[in-house]
Enzyme design. Structure first.
Site, short mmCIF file in Angstrom:
data_model
loop_
_atom_site.label_atom_id
_atom_site.label_comp_id
_atom_site.label_asym_id
_atom_site.label_seq_id
_atom_site.Cartn_x
_atom_site.Cartn_y
_atom_site.Cartn_z
CG ASP A 92 -5.77 3.48 -3.93
OD1 ASP A 92 -5.89 3.94 -5.07
OD2 ASP A 92 -6.48 3.83 -2.97
CG ASP A 93 -2.02 1.20 -1.03
OD1 ASP A 93 -2.24 2.42 -1.01
OD2 ASP A 93 -2.65 0.39 -0.30
CG HIS A 106 -5.70 -1.67 -2.60
ND1 HIS A 106 -7.05 -1.90 -2.45
CD2 HIS A 106 -5.39 -0.61 -1.81
CE1 HIS A 106 -7.55 -1.00 -1.62
NE2 HIS A 106 -6.58 -0.20 -1.22
#
Length: 244
Positions: free
Chosen positions: A56-57, A201
């Protein structure tokens, strides 16, 4: 009983009815309901030794690139839940991820923790347009920021053609807290089972620990016979098992 009293009683009843209707509408239907409809995925039940790594991100110029290097080294596929604002900054990494066979997914444009349905739809459409303009591919998966969602958000995402993706509850590495390479590695290896969706992440902070942990996790799971697949491949595998 006076007519005025009856009218007041009727009005109160209507207000209470509307209130409880609203509660029903806005209530979270929960995991069993959404797994039954197939609108939300946490993980799948399978005997096949497949596992999905998700990030993610990102993208991030340093950490996403390093993660892609590790994945390429071990011929592992993953799914990247991309922020539109970062895709705009680093389109070359979005294109590289896609070109190397990884799946690109939508994680909103600006990473808002609290968002209205209208704002969510705007962010999803904005990010979808950015990813498509870079790769020609339109994402079909969406992960809510922080895993926070309600029924209205799910309905809006599904209406826009998305399947909502969470992660295995026992496979949240919490790498954003930087707990240490050993803890991240042990979390994944000790809990791994077929059909898992692992949460990492690649953006939002220093991801050095994540990268070092991946260098231990990926080859060890391969040694145990696991194949690393994208989320769409994981879902397809479940569908094929149901047909058989």
């Amino acid at each position: 009983m006076t007519r005025k009293y009856v009218l007041r009683l009727t009005l109160c009843f209507l207000i209470i009815s509307v209130f409880f209707t609203e509660l029903t509408i806005y209530a979270d239907k929960g995991r069993p309901y959404y797994e039954e409809t197939g609108e939300v995925v946490w993980d799948i039940n399978t005997e096949d030794k497949i596992i999905a790594l998700t990030f993610d991100d990102g993208p991030h110029p340093k950490y996403t690139a390093a993660i892609l290097d590790v994945l390429a080294k071990y011929d592992a596929k993953a799914t990247f839940f991309i922020l539109g604002k970062n895709a705009e900054k680093y389109p070359e990494l979005v294109l590289r991820s896609y070109s190397e066979g990884h799946e690109l997914a939508n994680h909103t444009y600006s990473h808002p923790f609290n968002v209205s349905v209208a704002e969510l739809q705007k962010e999803l459409r904005q990010t979808k347009g950015i990813i498509n303009s870079i790769t020609g591919f339109s994402p079909v998966l969406f992960r809510p920021v922080g895993g926070n969602y309600n029924d209205q958000m799910i309905n809006a995402a599904v209406k826009d053609g998305y399947k909502v993706v969470m992660w295995s509850w026992h496979q949240d590495t919490q790498d954003w807290k930087q707990p240490g390479v050993k803890k991240i590695t042990q979390k994944v290896l000790k809990g791994s089972k077929p059909g898992d969706v692992v949460l990492f992440h690649d953006g939002g902070g220093d991801r050095t620990q994540t990268i070092k942990a991946l260098e231990e996790i990926v080859p060890e799971l391969k040694k145990q016979g696991y194949t690393f697949v994208t989320i769409s491949e994981l879902i397809k595998s479940k569908q094929q098992e149901q047909v058989q």
